[in-house]
Design a protein around this motif. Sequence first.
Motif, short mmCIF file in Angstrom:
data_model
loop_
_atom_site.label_atom_id
_atom_site.label_comp_id
_atom_site.label_asym_id
_atom_site.label_seq_id
_atom_site.Cartn_x
_atom_site.Cartn_y
_atom_site.Cartn_z
N VAL A 34 10.42 7.60 27.45
CA VAL A 34 9.45 8.00 26.43
C VAL A 34 9.89 7.43 25.09
O VAL A 34 11.07 7.45 24.75
N GLY A 35 8.94 6.91 24.36
CA GLY A 35 9.29 6.30 23.09
C GLY A 35 8.36 6.70 21.96
O GLY A 35 7.21 7.08 22.19
N TRP A 36 8.88 6.60 20.76
CA TRP A 36 8.10 6.78 19.54
C TRP A 36 7.91 5.42 18.88
O TRP A 36 8.88 4.66 18.73
N PHE A 37 6.70 5.15 18.49
CA PHE A 37 6.34 3.90 17.84
C PHE A 37 5.59 4.22 16.56
O PHE A 37 4.99 5.29 16.43
N ARG A 38 5.62 3.28 15.62
CA ARG A 38 4.87 3.49 14.39
C ARG A 38 4.18 2.21 13.97
O ARG A 38 4.61 1.11 14.32
N GLN A 39 3.10 2.40 13.22
CA GLN A 39 2.32 1.25 12.79
C GLN A 39 1.66 1.56 11.46
O GLN A 39 1.15 2.67 11.25
N THR A 40 1.66 0.56 10.59
CA THR A 40 0.93 0.64 9.33
C THR A 40 -0.09 -0.48 9.31
O THR A 40 0.07 -1.49 10.01
N PRO A 41 -1.16 -0.33 8.53
CA PRO A 41 -2.20 -1.37 8.48
C PRO A 41 -1.62 -2.74 8.14
O PRO A 41 -0.82 -2.86 7.21
N GLY A 42 -1.99 -3.72 8.92
CA GLY A 42 -1.56 -5.07 8.66
C GLY A 42 -0.21 -5.44 9.22
O GLY A 42 0.24 -6.58 9.10
N LYS A 43 0.46 -4.48 9.84
CA LYS A 43 1.77 -4.74 10.41
C LYS A 43 1.74 -4.51 11.92
O LYS A 43 0.92 -3.73 12.43
N GLU A 44 2.65 -5.14 12.61
CA GLU A 44 2.75 -4.95 14.04
C GLU A 44 3.38 -3.58 14.34
O GLU A 44 4.15 -3.04 13.55
N ARG A 45 3.05 -3.08 15.50
CA ARG A 45 3.65 -1.83 15.95
C ARG A 45 5.15 -2.00 16.10
O ARG A 45 5.62 -3.03 16.58
N GLU A 46 5.89 -0.99 15.69
CA GLU A 46 7.35 -1.05 15.75
C GLU A 46 7.89 0.07 16.64
O GLU A 46 7.45 1.22 16.54
N GLY A 47 8.82 -0.27 17.49
CA GLY A 47 9.49 0.75 18.29
C GLY A 47 10.52 1.46 17.44
O GLY A 47 11.40 0.81 16.87
N VAL A 48 10.41 2.77 17.33
CA VAL A 48 11.30 3.55 16.47
C VAL A 48 12.48 4.10 17.27
O VAL A 48 13.64 3.91 16.89
N SER A 49 12.18 4.77 18.35
CA SER A 49 13.23 5.37 19.17
C SER A 49 12.69 5.65 20.56
O SER A 49 11.53 6.02 20.70
N CYS A 50 13.55 5.47 21.54
CA CYS A 50 13.16 5.71 22.92
C CYS A 50 14.25 6.49 23.65
O CYS A 50 15.43 6.39 23.29
N ILE A 51 13.84 7.23 24.67
CA ILE A 51 14.80 8.04 25.43
C ILE A 51 14.44 8.02 26.91
O ILE A 51 13.25 8.05 27.27
N SER A 52 15.46 7.97 27.72
CA SER A 52 15.27 8.03 29.16
C SER A 52 15.36 9.48 29.61
O SER A 52 16.36 10.16 29.34
N TRP A 53 14.32 9.95 30.28
CA TRP A 53 14.31 11.33 30.74
C TRP A 53 15.36 11.55 31.82
O TRP A 53 15.90 12.64 31.96
N SER A 54 15.65 10.52 32.58
CA SER A 54 16.53 10.70 33.73
C SER A 54 18.00 10.82 33.36
O SER A 54 18.74 11.60 33.96
N ASP A 55 18.44 10.06 32.32
CA ASP A 55 19.86 10.13 31.98
C ASP A 55 20.14 10.37 30.50
O ASP A 55 21.30 10.40 30.09
N GLY A 56 19.09 10.49 29.71
CA GLY A 56 19.27 10.79 28.29
C GLY A 56 19.66 9.62 27.43
O GLY A 56 19.94 9.80 26.24
N THR A 57 19.69 8.42 28.00
CA THR A 57 20.02 7.24 27.19
C THR A 57 19.01 7.10 26.05
O THR A 57 17.82 7.31 26.26
N THR A 58 19.51 6.75 24.87
CA THR A 58 18.63 6.61 23.72
C THR A 58 18.75 5.23 23.08
O THR A 58 19.75 4.53 23.26
N TYR A 59 17.73 4.91 22.34
CA TYR A 59 17.71 3.67 21.56
C TYR A 59 17.08 3.98 20.22
O TYR A 59 16.11 4.74 20.14
N TYR A 60 17.63 3.40 19.16
CA TYR A 60 17.08 3.57 17.82
C TYR A 60 16.92 2.22 17.16
O TYR A 60 17.80 1.36 17.25
N ALA A 61 15.83 2.04 16.45
CA ALA A 61 15.69 0.87 15.61
C ALA A 61 16.71 0.95 14.49
O ALA A 61 17.06 2.06 14.03
N ASP A 62 17.18 -0.19 14.02
CA ASP A 62 18.19 -0.21 12.96
C ASP A 62 17.70 0.53 11.72
O ASP A 62 18.49 1.16 11.02
N SER A 63 16.42 0.46 11.46
CA SER A 63 15.86 1.05 10.24
C SER A 63 15.93 2.58 10.23
O SER A 63 15.79 3.19 9.17
#
Length: 128
Positions: A34-63
């Motif tokens: 499952v992931g969270w994404f964000r978008q503003t007008p005129g910009k591409e969608r950005e992946g903010v953070s994602c998590i694996s339900w099965s093992d809890g692995t996470t990912y975060y955008a540098d920002s």
Amino acid sequence: QLQLVESGGGLVQPGGSLRLSCAASGFTLDYYTVGWFRQTPGKEREGVSCISWSDGTTYYADSVKGRFTISFDNAKNTVYLQMNSLEFEDTAVYSCAAEGIGTVQAMCTNPGRVMDYWGQGTQVTVSS
């Protein structure tokens, strides 16, 4: 009805906090990424953070590293995004998505890929 429903967006001052929720309805998030994404007008969608339900692995955008925390609640079938130290640049529509295959990094770094489910989005506005 199979869907993801986001909530928790709103208006907040710089430095403030918000917690977004992404609740799954009609299906269980077991074994999904499952992931969270964000978008503003005129910009591409950005992946903010994602998590694996099965093992809890996470990912975060540098920002957002060090400011945002993703987590899930099995009993509530819900994923959360705790956002602290919010900045003007965090203003966007935030959407959650669920995908049955793929790693957290693959999901978050390829926001244009086809996801199994998308939520409708919730507006986050950081303004003084």
